[in-house]
Design a protein around this motif. Structure first.
Motif, short mmCIF file in Angstrom:
data_model
loop_
_atom_site.label_atom_id
_atom_site.label_comp_id
_atom_site.label_asym_id
_atom_site.label_seq_id
_atom_site.Cartn_x
_atom_site.Cartn_y
_atom_site.Cartn_z
N ALA A 1 16.67 -17.73 3.78
CA ALA A 1 17.04 -17.05 5.02
C ALA A 1 17.27 -15.56 4.80
O ALA A 1 17.15 -14.76 5.71
CB ALA A 1 18.29 -17.68 5.62
N TYR A 2 17.60 -15.20 3.57
CA TYR A 2 17.93 -13.80 3.29
C TYR A 2 16.86 -13.11 2.45
O TYR A 2 17.13 -12.15 1.76
CB TYR A 2 19.26 -13.69 2.56
CG TYR A 2 20.42 -14.12 3.41
CD1 TYR A 2 20.81 -13.35 4.50
CD2 TYR A 2 21.13 -15.27 3.12
CE1 TYR A 2 21.87 -13.73 5.28
CE2 TYR A 2 22.21 -15.66 3.90
CZ TYR A 2 22.57 -14.88 4.98
OH TYR A 2 23.62 -15.25 5.75
N GLN A 3 15.64 -13.64 2.48
CA GLN A 3 14.62 -13.06 1.62
C GLN A 3 13.52 -12.43 2.46
O GLN A 3 12.96 -13.08 3.33
CB GLN A 3 14.04 -14.17 0.75
CG GLN A 3 12.90 -13.70 -0.12
CD GLN A 3 12.56 -14.71 -1.19
OE1 GLN A 3 12.80 -14.50 -2.37
NE2 GLN A 3 11.99 -15.82 -0.78
N ILE A 4 13.24 -11.15 2.24
CA ILE A 4 12.01 -10.61 2.82
C ILE A 4 11.28 -9.77 1.78
O ILE A 4 11.89 -9.05 0.98
CB ILE A 4 12.21 -9.81 4.12
CG1 ILE A 4 13.16 -8.62 3.96
CG2 ILE A 4 12.66 -10.68 5.27
CD1 ILE A 4 13.13 -7.70 5.18
N LYS A 5 9.95 -9.91 1.78
CA LYS A 5 9.12 -9.25 0.76
C LYS A 5 8.58 -7.94 1.31
O LYS A 5 7.78 -7.92 2.24
CB LYS A 5 7.98 -10.17 0.35
CG LYS A 5 8.48 -11.36 -0.44
CD LYS A 5 7.39 -12.24 -0.98
CE LYS A 5 8.07 -13.32 -1.85
NZ LYS A 5 7.25 -14.51 -2.00
N THR A 6 9.04 -6.85 0.71
CA THR A 6 8.63 -5.52 1.18
C THR A 6 8.35 -4.61 -0.02
O THR A 6 8.58 -4.99 -1.16
CB THR A 6 9.75 -4.85 1.99
OG1 THR A 6 10.89 -4.69 1.13
CG2 THR A 6 10.14 -5.66 3.22
N ASN B 1 15.83 -5.12 11.17
CA ASN B 1 15.34 -5.91 12.29
C ASN B 1 14.76 -7.23 11.82
O ASN B 1 15.03 -8.29 12.38
CB ASN B 1 14.24 -5.14 13.02
CG ASN B 1 14.69 -4.63 14.35
OD1 ASN B 1 14.78 -5.38 15.31
ND2 ASN B 1 15.01 -3.37 14.42
N MET B 2 13.92 -7.15 10.78
CA MET B 2 13.25 -8.35 10.28
C MET B 2 14.25 -9.33 9.67
O MET B 2 14.13 -10.55 9.83
CB MET B 2 12.18 -7.95 9.26
CG MET B 2 10.98 -7.28 9.92
SD MET B 2 10.14 -6.12 8.82
CE MET B 2 9.63 -7.20 7.50
N SER B 3 15.24 -8.78 8.93
CA SER B 3 16.24 -9.66 8.30
C SER B 3 17.03 -10.41 9.36
O SER B 3 17.36 -11.59 9.21
CB SER B 3 17.21 -8.84 7.44
OG SER B 3 16.55 -8.38 6.29
N ILE B 4 17.35 -9.71 10.44
CA ILE B 4 18.11 -10.34 11.52
C ILE B 4 17.27 -11.41 12.19
O ILE B 4 17.73 -12.53 12.44
CB ILE B 4 18.58 -9.27 12.53
CG1 ILE B 4 19.70 -8.44 11.90
CG2 ILE B 4 19.04 -9.91 13.83
CD1 ILE B 4 20.04 -7.19 12.67
#
Lengths: 488, 326
Positions: A224-229, A423-426
């Motif tokens: 839930a707390y992972q985004i690849k950037t 924004n994306m994390s939310i």
């Protein structure tokens, strides 16, 4: 409660002003889109025009009263470039001392007062306990006293040399306005040594409370707390983390170096996208392009601030911090790490580097040299100044006429670099917790934690007092009738 | 719960958050305040909403501390509501008192500020010319933003204000003094600025270094000269707003060897801080020759943005004429 629902979280807290989250559900009651709106603009880039350049370090700190030192320093460095003058070695040392003291105290504020309490006291703890008082309750009064002392002593250094802790004034092109004397060097060195001890001790607390608790570790490394950037940060000539100066390095989501450039070339690498529903702009990597609020290698979205800086570097610049850097990546299992909550850990490692740097600077008696400023002799033209603010890479860019009066200014403010990612994390946290129109109470905590990990300026004074982040989620049906309200 | 504690509200408008930091910086003292009062509204710190305030009886909040200038419709609505619900309103910090740094926006208007921020800045990539709108539809979803005004207002241009706490940000001792005076009911006359009514020069350590008759022949900019850490800035030819500025700040900028920029605003006797400074400056120019006066005045860069650095919206001009803005 069937379709077209809207959920409002207002006010989440502020970046530049308040923030508001709007979540829209689709026909099935699942999350379709989430918007973080920033309803505030003051127009610094326009009203800078006509001001004498040397006044900018005294004007731009008012962009943010939480990190005024970052704006002051970025602005002062812009003046160096603009007036074609290098600071004297001592002028630079004094600036770096102020800047490291600031980095330490700001990171410590965040960990103990703002974002950290979620961890230290526990994400499941009653909201009323998740603040500095709850932290003291958990780790003991003696430690609470140490937190207050460490921050006070770091802030005293900035106050003495910078004039005011909220909106310092000492920066001039080519150096600083005030010298350091031996008496204060000795006093500040004592403080700095205590601050190094304190920073190690803060990492020990993180170790004891978070890392030794499987439940917490699972939350940190959860999906839930992972985004690849992409990740961005300033590095020195050895690609080590530097807060005050260096080249800007960008790494791909897989870790390969994507770009490394000088402050002056920032326009070749960064552009800002405008949306009509918020006053904040969305920076992205120009050479990838704006592909919307999406993650991955094909999207120009990048992240800044503690974890991003560590991801974008090959290590820390000081020995104790380096040990912790190695340990962090060993535990997280990959570099770069995409775990948003690991920003907290990276923040403490950075606080340790800042403390060690303070000791190094104060042990060197060259810092006492009265030659604190080179007076510019060339005609001012154009300058760019970059620092790593606690909340990310901060760009100031001014053009002037031959008298040094500002004709154009452009600013890319630290937190704004993360605007798309926040924004994306939310949205990701919301998607994980809202299914079939059912909103679990956990959404409040999760959204709050996803947001707060970035420490968006004003992430906020919320934990400083008994009480916590002001969050309300309102659920409306398609006729905008309030059908449910969650509140903490 | 036999005796009710006085209710207190904090609110922010167009500001940087430094005023909130100033309150948090009271450190241990803040806990004493929290014990003595009942904080009913403070968006940065506590979970109470506008509708909670709307539900309160008129005048039931003992005092509202409001920082920031007024630039958005939402801010105007909120401060009007707080006025209605509060016995006392204190303008907290330079922005609400005088307009502050965001008040420099009054050299421009909404159109020029938006054009710069969203269209012409070199990093902006905006081929469609998108600007934020009060109402937008994104895939059928309606989103709203508060209205952005052409002009920045001081708090007392929007609502009635009882007291002013000056400074950017106000120093801790003045904040504590103000709180104590309010809690003990030892209030000065309405409209008072809660800091001593004398000029900064009267308290400045460098005052002794000021010659009996201060005269200057040319204006120097702070970057152009070595700044003597003990000598009066005006005596060095450097613009210092001290003569036109109220004391009470502890001369913090001067302690760091930088001249005053006037964040405390003028003393009670002065209506317009910039005009007052201009007259102080005129009195120390060391010549009667008109041509030479002109020459000296030419060395002052950006007089409006310097003499009114913190006070443009509260000045007699208030703003640059709209028709003069391109």
């Amino acid at each position: 409660m069937t379709n077209n629902k809207r959920i409002t979280i207002d006010p989440i807290t502020r970046l530049e002003g308040h923030g508001k989250i709007e979540i829209f559900l689709d026909d099935k009651g699942d999350v379709e889109r989430a918007f973080l709106q920033i309803p505030e603009l003051r127009g610094f880039e326009q009203f800078a025009v006509g001001r004498p350049a040397e006044e900018m370090p005294r004007i731009t700190p008012r962009i943010c009263g939480v990190c005024p030192t970052a704006h002051h320093m970025a602005s002062t460095k812009t003046l160096d470039d603009l007036f074609h003058v290098e600071p004297t070695p001592t002028g630079r040392m004094i600036r770096e001392l102020i800047y490291n003291a600031f980095q330490f105290e700001d990171h410590t504020l965040h960990f103990f007062f703002l974002g950290g309490p979620d961890f230290v006291v526990g994400p499941q703890a009653p909201a009323g306990d998740r603040n500095i008082l709850g932290v003291i309750g958990k780790v003991g009064l003696e430690i609470g006293g140490k937190v207050i002392r460490a921050r006070r002593e770091a802030r005293e250094i900035i106050n003495y040399l910078g004039g005011k802790i909220i909106h310092p004034v000492c920066g001039l092109p080519g150096g600083v306005s005030k010298a350091l004397d031996e008496e204060h060097r000795v006093q500040f060195l004592d403080s700095a040594k205590f601050i190094v001890e304190f920073s190690q001790f803060a990492l020990q607390i993180f170790d004891d409370i978070v890392l030794k608790n499987k439940e917490y570790v699972d939350i940190v490394v959860g999906d839930a707390y992972q985004i690849k950037t992409y990740y961005m940060g300033l590095v020195d000539e050895k690609n080590k983390v530097n807060f005050y100066d260096g080249d800007i390095r960008v790494v791909e989501p897989e870790g390969k170096e994507f770009a490394k450039f000088k402050a002056r070339d920032y326009l070749d690498h960064i552009s800002e996208h405008v949306e009509p529903w918020t006053y904040v702009k969305f920076p992205f990597l120009k050479n990838i392009g704006w592909k919307g609020f999406v993650e991955g290698k094909d999207s120009g979205v990048y992240r800044v601030a503690p974890l991003a800086r560590l991801n974008a570097s090959d290590g820390m610049a000081t020995p104790l911090a380096q040990e912790h850097y190695e340990k962090m990546y060993e535990v997280l299992g990959e570099k770069p790490s995409h775990h948003t909550l690991a920003f907290h850990w990276a923040r403490l490692i950075e606080a340790l580097q800042a403390s060690e740097s303070m000791v190094q600077l104060l042990e060197n008696k060259d810092i006492l040299d009265p030659n604190i400023r080179n007076i510019p002799t060339e005609t001012p033209t154009e300058g760019v100044g970059v620092v790593e603010a606690p909340r990310g890479t901060l760009f100031h860019h001014y053009k002037t006429d031959e008298k040094g009066i500002i004709t154009e200014a452009n600013l890319i403010v630290a937190t704004v670099n993360n605007a798309a990612a926040i924004n994306m994390s939310i949205e990701k946290a919301a998607k994980a917790l809202i299914k079939g129109g059912k909103v679990t109470e956990g959404l409040l905590n999760m959204t709050e934690m996803a947001f707060r990990a970035y420490d968006p300026c004003h992430a906020c004074g919320t934990h400083a007092l008994p009480g916590d982040m002001p969050l309300v989620i309102k659920i409306y049906d398609k006729d905008r009738e309030l059908v449910k309200q969650l509140k903490k | 719960m036999s005796t009710e504690k006085p209710k207190v509200a904090f609110y922010w408008c167009a500001s940087c958050g430094g005023c909130e930091e100033a309150v948090i910086d009271l450190a241990e003292d803040i806990l004493k305040v929290v014990e003595a009062v009942d904080i009913v509204f403070w968006p940065v710190a506590l979970d109470f909403k506008k509708k909670d305030v709307e539900a309160m009886k008129d005048g039931s909040i003992a005092v509202s501390f409001i920082n920031g200038a007024v630039r958005l419709s939402e801010q105007e609505e909120m401060v009007k509501l707080l006025r209605q619900k509060s016995g006392l309103v204190v303008a907290f910090g330079s922005c609400s008192h005088l307009g502050g740094i965001p008040g420099l926006g009054n050299f421009w208007n909404k159109e020029t500020i938006f054009r710069r921020a969203y269209l012409t800045t070199p990093s902006t990539d905006n081929p469609d010319g998108t600007v934020p709108l009060e109402k937008t539809e994104v895939d059928g979803k309606e989103l709203t933003l508060p209205r952005f005004y052409d002009t920045v207002y001081t708090l007392d241009q929007v609502i009635d204000v009882d007291y002013y706490l000056p400074g950017c940000a106000p120093p801790p001792d003045l904040i504590m003094n103000a709180l104590q005076a309010i809690l003990e009911g030892k209030l000065p006359p309405k409209g008072a600025v809660l800091s001593p009514n004398k000029s900064l020069c009267d308290d400045c350590k460098r005052n002794e270094s000021k010659p009996e008759k201060l005269t200057i022949k040319e204006i120097k900019r702070p970057w152009e000269v070595e700044l003597d850490p003990e000598k009066c800035f005006l005596a060095q030819g450097v613009i210092c707003m001290g003569p036109a500025t109220r004391t009470g700040c502890g001369e913090r900028c001067i302690e760091a060897n930088m001249p005053c920029r006037g964040c405390f605003g003028p003393t009670d006797q002065v209506i317009d801080q910039g005009a007052k400074f201009l007259s102080s400056l005129a009195s120390i120019l060391d010549t009667d020759d008109e041509k030479e006066i002109e020459k000296i005045v030419d060395t002052i860069v950006d007089p409006a943005g310097t003499f009114y650095r913190f006070s443009l919206p509260s000045s007699i001009f208030r703003r640059r004429r709209m028709e003069d803005i391109k």
